[in-house]
Design a protein around this motif. Sequence first.
Motif, short mmCIF file in Angstrom:
data_model
loop_
_atom_site.label_atom_id
_atom_site.label_comp_id
_atom_site.label_asym_id
_atom_site.label_seq_id
_atom_site.Cartn_x
_atom_site.Cartn_y
_atom_site.Cartn_z
N SER A 171 18.86 8.01 -59.86
CA SER A 171 18.42 9.28 -59.84
C SER A 171 18.42 10.38 -58.61
O SER A 171 18.00 11.92 -59.64
N VAL A 172 17.91 10.14 -57.92
CA VAL A 172 17.64 10.79 -56.59
C VAL A 172 18.89 12.01 -56.36
O VAL A 172 18.08 12.86 -55.91
N LYS A 173 20.09 11.67 -56.12
CA LYS A 173 20.59 12.05 -55.94
C LYS A 173 21.42 13.58 -57.14
O LYS A 173 20.76 14.68 -56.26
N ALA A 174 20.60 13.28 -58.77
CA ALA A 174 20.81 14.13 -59.66
C ALA A 174 19.91 15.59 -59.73
O ALA A 174 20.19 16.11 -59.83
N VAL A 175 18.65 14.32 -58.74
CA VAL A 175 18.14 15.29 -59.01
C VAL A 175 17.37 16.04 -57.64
O VAL A 175 16.91 16.71 -58.32
N THR A 176 17.08 15.51 -56.72
CA THR A 176 17.39 16.74 -55.38
C THR A 176 18.65 17.06 -55.10
O THR A 176 18.38 17.93 -53.96
N GLY A 177 19.53 16.75 -55.16
CA GLY A 177 20.64 17.38 -54.34
C GLY A 177 21.25 16.52 -52.70
O GLY A 177 21.69 16.75 -52.93
N ARG A 178 20.33 15.77 -53.01
CA ARG A 178 19.90 15.14 -50.98
C ARG A 178 20.65 14.12 -51.48
O ARG A 178 20.69 12.71 -52.12
N PRO A 179 21.92 13.52 -50.29
CA PRO A 179 22.59 12.47 -50.76
C PRO A 179 21.73 10.77 -50.64
O PRO A 179 20.79 11.34 -48.84
N ILE A 180 22.36 9.95 -50.63
CA ILE A 180 21.40 8.78 -49.88
C ILE A 180 22.84 8.17 -49.06
O ILE A 180 23.94 8.32 -48.68
N VAL A 181 21.93 8.28 -47.69
CA VAL A 181 22.38 7.86 -46.64
C VAL A 181 22.78 6.30 -45.98
O VAL A 181 23.98 6.35 -45.57
N PHE A 182 21.82 6.08 -45.73
CA PHE A 182 21.81 4.37 -45.44
C PHE A 182 20.97 3.73 -46.50
O PHE A 182 19.98 4.27 -47.32
N ALA A 183 21.14 2.53 -46.90
CA ALA A 183 20.44 1.65 -47.86
C ALA A 183 20.28 0.15 -47.00
O ALA A 183 21.13 0.10 -46.15
N SER A 184 19.21 -0.03 -47.40
CA SER A 184 18.26 -1.49 -46.42
C SER A 184 18.49 -2.91 -47.46
O SER A 184 17.60 -2.59 -48.77
N THR A 185 19.22 -3.73 -47.29
CA THR A 185 19.57 -3.97 -48.30
C THR A 185 19.48 -5.99 -47.43
O THR A 185 19.40 -7.10 -48.63
N GLY A 186 18.23 -5.83 -46.36
CA GLY A 186 17.15 -7.27 -46.17
C GLY A 186 16.30 -7.30 -45.52
O GLY A 186 16.09 -6.14 -45.34
N GLU A 187 15.87 -8.61 -45.17
CA GLU A 187 14.45 -8.44 -44.42
C GLU A 187 15.24 -7.75 -43.29
O GLU A 187 14.47 -7.28 -41.50
N ARG A 188 15.86 -8.20 -42.23
CA ARG A 188 16.92 -9.00 -40.78
C ARG A 188 17.16 -7.12 -40.43
O ARG A 188 17.78 -5.96 -41.33
N LEU A 189 17.27 -6.94 -39.38
CA LEU A 189 17.15 -5.19 -39.10
C LEU A 189 18.56 -4.99 -38.95
O LEU A 189 19.05 -4.40 -39.64
N GLU A 190 20.05 -6.45 -38.68
CA GLU A 190 21.24 -6.59 -39.22
C GLU A 190 21.43 -5.79 -40.36
O GLU A 190 22.60 -4.99 -41.22
N GLU A 191 20.84 -5.92 -41.64
CA GLU A 191 20.62 -5.50 -42.89
C GLU A 191 20.50 -4.04 -43.33
O GLU A 191 19.49 -4.08 -44.10
N PHE A 192 21.01 -3.05 -43.15
CA PHE A 192 20.99 -2.54 -42.82
C PHE A 192 22.42 -1.46 -42.73
O PHE A 192 22.92 -1.84 -41.72
N GLU A 193 23.17 -0.58 -43.29
CA GLU A 193 24.64 -0.08 -43.97
C GLU A 193 23.99 1.29 -44.53
O GLU A 193 23.28 1.79 -44.77
N LEU A 194 25.67 1.98 -44.04
CA LEU A 194 25.83 3.08 -44.42
C LEU A 194 25.80 2.69 -46.75
O LEU A 194 26.04 2.34 -46.90
N PHE A 195 25.35 4.00 -47.50
CA PHE A 195 25.53 3.65 -48.84
C PHE A 195 26.72 4.33 -49.42
O PHE A 195 27.25 5.47 -48.97
N HIS A 196 27.98 3.66 -49.90
CA HIS A 196 28.98 3.23 -49.71
C HIS A 196 28.60 3.79 -51.65
O HIS A 196 28.28 2.51 -52.52
N PRO A 197 28.47 4.86 -52.68
CA PRO A 197 28.57 4.84 -53.82
C PRO A 197 29.31 3.81 -55.07
O PRO A 197 29.33 3.53 -55.78
N ASP A 198 30.32 4.38 -54.14
CA ASP A 198 32.08 4.06 -55.64
C ASP A 198 31.41 2.04 -55.32
O ASP A 198 31.75 1.35 -56.34
#
Length: 441
Positions: free
Chosen positions: A261-288
Amino acid sequence: MFESLADRLQQALGEVRSRGRLSEEDVERALRQVRLALLEADVDFRVVKEFTARVRERAIGTQVLASVNPAHQVVKVVADELTELLGGTTSEFVLPKARPAVVVLAGLQGSGKTTAAAKLARYLRAERGLDVALAACDLQRPAAVEQLVLLGGRADCTVYERGTDATPVEVAGWALGRAREEQRDVLIVDTAGRLHVDDQLMAELQAITERVRPHRVLLVLDAMTGQDAVNVATAFAERAPFDGLVLTKLDGDARGGAALSVKAVTGRPIVFASTGERLEEFELFHPDRVAQRILGMGDVVTLVERAQRELDERKAAELERKMRRAELTLEDFLEQLRQIRKMGPLKSLLGMLPGMGSQLAALDLDERELDRVEAIILSMTPEERRRPEIIDASRRRRIARGSGTSPQQVAQLVKQFQAMRRLMRDLSRGRLGALGSLLGR
């Protein structure tokens, strides 16, 4: 990632996939299920309405229904529109050449903002080779400064902090001065949050941004809060503009409402995603890639990228040589196990394989079993790891005591490893040539 939403959408499209020919009624039936799945995932109802309207318009067209494989065409339409809903293209995090580049992180208390700051710092240092410093300006939450110092140390980044003696604005200005003096590449400012959006929060955030003049402002949202996260993003967009978003806790029971919802509502892109507890589990958000994972198509690209990043190429070549010669030892096995675990949780890795998403629920994946395997091997002597056939009853009891397991579990591991080694030996000697030829055809 979005397990419940993924299950519902895959179920809705499963009926479509099973049909050779499609009618408008078939598509409408599937779209009703898709609509319900999105609403249950807490996606904004206006976004759901627009999404299903676009899918219907494309899916019921003559070009789709009259195609050779209309089911695949409909699934592709849903995947395309889901990708567009998530942002369309990857929003690359580009920093200006000016040094230090200043990044401010904002968000509510409890959204994982301080952890996200450290993860972003580690990402910029490890992935882009930048010299990163963190400014501890969250003086509202108890122990927030200490937490950032601890996480910053683990990320191998400098943390500028003055305890709670100065105001957040003073700390931000002082930290920027230090970053300039020490010629840092990037300064990440961790700001305070509140339990809700209020005037005091916004005033403090605006004062900090006026003081440090950031090049990027990122809003951190907790993906598990669903529609509330979208409301928070909307409130921030109206009162304190930001460039993009960081979604945290995507490894939890996130229903998907925030991301969809957030991109459609605010017009701002999701840039990063945190996918786990470890510091390494952080990456660019790829919509596709996220859209493909939600629809059970896997995410092989991310899996390969993680393997390239985490696996040692030289060790992998040596392991392949040993496997070809049937010389694999338990020491090699342990090393390979550790390399794979560095890539992330096993369930997450399997979810990136095409077709595996819908089958994961039926698999009994217990990460603790890998811990037990590692403990058993570490409790062996070097000779026992190289020659597990010498492990008798007495040795099994000793290994079990050392690893906190039972002699039966030790025996089972040894038996499975020896069976695997025999199989590799048979393959290397060509005894399964007939089977290989059959599989080759």
